[in-house]
Structure formats: C-alpha cells, structure tokens
Design a protein around this motif. Structure first.
Motif, PDB file in Angstrom:
ATOM      1  N   UNK A 121       0.793  -1.235   0.000  1.00 25.57           N
ATOM      2  CA  UNK A 121       0.000   0.000   0.000  1.00 25.57           C
ATOM      3  C   UNK A 121       0.826   1.286   0.000  1.00 25.57           C
ATOM      4  N   UNK A 122       2.089   1.193  -0.337  1.00 28.29           N
ATOM      5  CA  UNK A 122       2.979   2.347  -0.159  1.00 28.29           C
ATOM      6  C   UNK A 122       2.470   3.595  -0.872  1.00 28.29           C
ATOM      7  N   UNK A 123       2.103   3.470  -2.144  1.00 35.65           N
ATOM      8  CA  UNK A 123       1.672   4.643  -2.904  1.00 35.65           C
ATOM      9  C   UNK A 123       0.396   5.245  -2.312  1.00 35.65           C
ATOM     10  N   UNK A 124      -0.533   4.369  -1.941  1.00 34.92           N
ATOM     11  CA  UNK A 124      -1.802   4.856  -1.393  1.00 34.92           C
ATOM     12  C   UNK A 124      -1.575   5.643  -0.109  1.00 34.92           C
ATOM     13  N   UNK A 125      -0.855   5.032   0.847  1.00 29.65           N
ATOM     14  CA  UNK A 125      -0.674   5.685   2.146  1.00 29.65           C
ATOM     15  C   UNK A 125       0.150   6.963   2.024  1.00 29.65           C
ATOM     16  N   UNK A 126       1.165   6.937   1.163  1.00 26.83           N
ATOM     17  CA  UNK A 126       2.017   8.106   1.028  1.00 26.83           C
ATOM     18  C   UNK A 126       1.291   9.251   0.329  1.00 26.83           C
ATOM     19  N   UNK A 127       0.511   8.950  -0.674  1.00 22.70           N
ATOM     20  CA  UNK A 127      -0.147  10.001  -1.450  1.00 22.70           C
ATOM     21  C   UNK A 127      -1.455  10.486  -0.821  1.00 22.70           C
ATOM     22  N   UNK A 128      -2.155   9.597  -0.114  1.00 25.91           N
ATOM     23  CA  UNK A 128      -3.460   9.967   0.437  1.00 25.91           C
ATOM     24  C   UNK A 128      -3.352  10.569   1.836  1.00 25.91           C
ATOM     25  N   UNK A 129      -2.627   9.909   2.721  1.00 26.12           N
ATOM     26  CA  UNK A 129      -2.557  10.424   4.104  1.00 26.12           C
ATOM     27  C   UNK A 129      -1.122  10.708   4.561  1.00 26.12           C
ATOM     28  N   UNK A 130      -0.207  10.743   3.593  1.00 26.12           N
ATOM     29  CA  UNK A 130       1.173  11.157   3.846  1.00 26.12           C
ATOM     30  C   UNK A 130       1.861  10.290   4.920  1.00 26.12           C
ATOM     31  N   UNK A 131       1.677   8.996   4.819  1.00 21.60           N
ATOM     32  CA  UNK A 131       2.344   8.059   5.717  1.00 21.60           C
ATOM     33  C   UNK A 131       3.558   7.475   5.004  1.00 21.60           C
ATOM     34  N   UNK A 132       4.725   7.660   5.599  1.00 19.10           N
ATOM     35  CA  UNK A 132       5.961   7.146   5.034  1.00 19.10           C
ATOM     36  C   UNK A 132       6.372   5.911   5.828  1.00 19.10           C
ATOM     37  N   UNK A 133       6.244   4.739   5.221  1.00 17.87           N
ATOM     38  CA  UNK A 133       6.516   3.504   5.941  1.00 17.87           C
ATOM     39  C   UNK A 133       7.986   3.345   6.309  1.00 17.87           C
ATOM     40  N   UNK A 134       8.870   3.936   5.522  1.00 18.99           N
ATOM     41  CA  UNK A 134      10.290   3.855   5.854  1.00 18.99           C
ATOM     42  C   UNK A 134      10.573   4.590   7.161  1.00 18.99           C
ATOM     43  N   UNK A 135       9.941   5.746   7.334  1.00 18.24           N
ATOM     44  CA  UNK A 135      10.100   6.482   8.592  1.00 18.24           C
ATOM     45  C   UNK A 135       9.489   5.707   9.757  1.00 18.24           C
ATOM     46  N   UNK A 136       8.335   5.093   9.520  1.00 14.86           N
ATOM     47  CA  UNK A 136       7.698   4.301  10.576  1.00 14.86           C
ATOM     48  C   UNK A 136       8.587   3.141  10.986  1.00 14.86           C
ATOM     49  N   UNK A 137       9.203   2.500  10.002  1.00 13.09           N
ATOM     50  CA  UNK A 137      10.099   1.377  10.307  1.00 13.09           C
ATOM     51  C   UNK A 137      11.286   1.842  11.134  1.00 13.09           C
ATOM     52  N   UNK A 138      11.887   2.958  10.758  1.00  7.71           N
ATOM     53  CA  UNK A 138      13.033   3.478  11.497  1.00  7.71           C
ATOM     54  C   UNK A 138      12.656   3.847  12.929  1.00  7.71           C
ATOM     55  N   UNK A 139      11.501   4.517  13.087  1.00  6.93           N
ATOM     56  CA  UNK A 139      11.068   4.937  14.419  1.00  6.93           C
ATOM     57  C   UNK A 139      10.721   3.743  15.299  1.00  6.93           C
ATOM     58  N   UNK A 140      10.026   2.772  14.737  1.00  7.51           N
ATOM     59  CA  UNK A 140       9.642   1.602  15.532  1.00  7.51           C
ATOM     60  C   UNK A 140      10.869   0.788  15.921  1.00  7.51           C
ATOM     61  N   UNK A 141      11.830   0.676  15.018  1.00  5.48           N
ATOM     62  CA  UNK A 141      13.071  -0.027  15.352  1.00  5.48           C
ATOM     63  C   UNK A 141      13.812   0.690  16.475  1.00  5.48           C
ATOM     64  N   UNK A 142      13.875   2.012  16.383  1.00  5.14           N
ATOM     65  CA  UNK A 142      14.565   2.793  17.419  1.00  5.14           C
ATOM     66  C   UNK A 142      13.878   2.635  18.777  1.00  5.14           C
ATOM     67  N   UNK A 143      12.553   2.631  18.771  1.00  3.32           N
ATOM     68  CA  UNK A 143      11.813   2.470  20.018  1.00  3.32           C
ATOM     69  C   UNK A 143      12.068   1.099  20.632  1.00  3.32           C
ATOM     70  N   UNK A 144      12.055   0.071  19.814  1.00  4.99           N
ATOM     71  CA  UNK A 144      12.273  -1.282  20.321  1.00  4.99           C
ATOM     72  C   UNK A 144      13.699  -1.457  20.837  1.00  4.99           C
ATOM     73  N   UNK A 145      14.659  -0.969  20.076  1.00  9.48           N
ATOM     74  CA  UNK A 145      16.055  -1.110  20.496  1.00  9.48           C
ATOM     75  C   UNK A 145      16.316  -0.311  21.767  1.00  9.48           C
ATOM     76  N   UNK A 146      15.759   0.893  21.855  1.00  9.52           N
ATOM     77  CA  UNK A 146      15.923   1.712  23.062  1.00  9.52           C
ATOM     78  C   UNK A 146      15.354   1.008  24.280  1.00  9.52           C
ATOM     79  N   UNK A 147      14.235   0.321  24.104  1.00 11.45           N
ATOM     80  CA  UNK A 147      13.619  -0.389  25.228  1.00 11.45           C
ATOM     81  C   UNK A 147      14.480  -1.539  25.729  1.00 11.45           C
ATOM     82  N   UNK A 148      15.412  -1.987  24.911  1.00  6.48           N
ATOM     83  CA  UNK A 148      16.274  -3.106  25.285  1.00  6.48           C
ATOM     84  C   UNK A 148      17.490  -2.664  26.084  1.00  6.48           C
ATOM     85  N   UNK A 149      17.853  -1.385  25.978  1.00  2.00           N
ATOM     86  CA  UNK A 149      19.112  -0.909  26.545  1.00  2.00           C
ATOM     87  C   UNK A 149      19.094  -0.829  28.068  1.00  2.00           C
ATOM     88  N   UNK A 150      20.240  -1.138  28.662  1.00  4.25           N
ATOM     89  CA  UNK A 150      20.409  -0.907  30.095  1.00  4.25           C
ATOM     90  C   UNK A 150      20.530   0.597  30.315  1.00  4.25           C
TER      91      UNK A 150
END
Length: 222
Positions: free
Chosen positions: A182-211
């Motif tokens: 759905x990349x074209x639909x989400x990006x063009x209709x509601x301006x959702x960038x899945x690459x940014x979502x992937x980066x942010x979600x990865x950062x959140x998960x990795x941060x939660x793992x850190x001591x």
C-alpha cells in the motif's frame, strides 16, 4: 574425482539449473500460475525429469525460497561483523533486512508461503525442513547479536534473545509488507511514510532493550 562423486556433482548442477529456470518463472508469475511444463521447457528437460529431482512444484518453490534465505543470511552477517559495537550491529542487521526487501523483493514476497500451513500442504517434509533450516541461519544471526548485547551489558539481562528476535523481525516484516502492498496509497493519500515508521519503531524497540548505562552512552544515537 570418482564416478559417484561426479554423478552427485552432475545432479547438483541439474538441481541448480532447475531452480534457475523456476526462479525466473516464479518471480514473473507466482506459484499458482506457474506450471511444471513451463519450468521443464525453460530448463530444457522433460517434465518427468523434474520429478526425479523435486517431488512437486511446491518443492521447487521451496528450493528457490532457500536461495532467498541464504542471501538474506549472508547480507545480515556481512553487515554486522563481530568487531562492531553491539548496538551498531543490531541496527545494521535491521538496515540489511530493509535493503534485502528493497533489492530482492521477489524473495521477500516468496517467504510468505511459509506463513500459512495450508499453502504448503503439497510440499514434502524434507523440503519444509530444509527451508526451516535455511531460515534459521538468519534467525541465529539476530539471536547471537542480542545474546552478545546481554552479555556485554548493552541490553537488559531480563531480555529473552529469541523472543526479542521474534519481536524485531515481526515488526519489521509487517511494516515492509504494508509498504509493499500500500505504499503509494498511504504516502499520497494520508502522507504516511513507511520507511520512517520502520526506522522509528526499530529505534523504540532497540531503546527499550538498553540498560541504563547503555542509554547514557548511546543516547545521542536515538
């Protein structure tokens, strides 16, 4: 080289030539619309010969999937050498997986075959076991990085390496599937960038793992 060794080598060459041909057709038409006749014609052998090497079209499909897992494991390994800091290795594993998705999308799409037991009811147990064995190569790399991070104090000792590997993998895979579909639909209709979502979600998960110590050390990276 003895006669038996030469014959086995010839068989392996033939197996690979079948997979070479099948890969081209599967990438273009998918499993359902590909026929054994097409694979045989492209391999320049009889359909009966195909069955001497693979028990079904599904087994050939799994053979191609194994190639995808081998390539993915190599990319993960090459991009996360042991000498790198653990946190960087884990981030690089995620980046390598995304590059695999970008550059080898057909393999990525084929992996979905293993998600539904009903879809591979015609596959042999041997090929299913082999594909699981190949997929484990990729899993082992992720698990090893997380385990090392726990041992060196980067990640919390309460973390289960296998569970966290599943969480990270499932998160990334789900987002990449959405991007693929759905990349074209989400990006063009509601301006959702899945690459940014992937980066942010990865950062959140990795941060939660850190001591706490690791958070202080790596806080500039997040």
């Amino acid at each position: 080289m003895g006669i038996s060794e030469r014959k086995e080598r010839e068989k392996e060459i033939r197996r690979e030539s079948i997979l070479d041909a099948a890969e081209k057709v599967f990438f273009e038409k998918g499993l359902v619309f590909t026929t054994m006749d097409e694979i045989a014609e492209l391999t320049e052998v009889s359909k009966g010969t195909l069955y001497l090497y693979y028990k079904s079209k599904d087994d050939i499909y799994l053979g191609v999937i194994c190639r995808g897992f081998d390539l993915l494991a190599k990319m993960l390994k090459d991009n996360s050498p042991p000498e790198q800091p653990t946190i960087q290795r884990l981030l690089n594993v995620g980046t390598a997986y995304y590059h695999f998705f970008q550059n080898h999308i057909n393999y990525f799409r084929m992996f979905s075959y293993l998600d539904n037991p009903q879809s591979h009811s015609l596959a042999s147990e041997d090929m299913l076991k082999e594909s699981n064995k190949r997929s484990q190569l990729a899993w082992n790399i992720i698990i090893e990085v997380i385990s090392k991070g726990i041992n060196d104090g980067t990640f919390k000792k309460s973390i289960d390496p296998v569970q966290m590997a599943i969480i990270l993998w499932s998160n990334a895979t789900a987002i990449m599937k959405l991007k693929d579909r759905n990349d074209h639909f989400w990006l063009s209709i509601i301006n959702v960038n899945y690459e940014e979502i992937l980066q942010k979600s990865n950062s959140m998960l990795v941060t939660s793992m850190l001591t706490e110590e690791a958070k202080k050390y790596y806080q500039s990276k997040f």
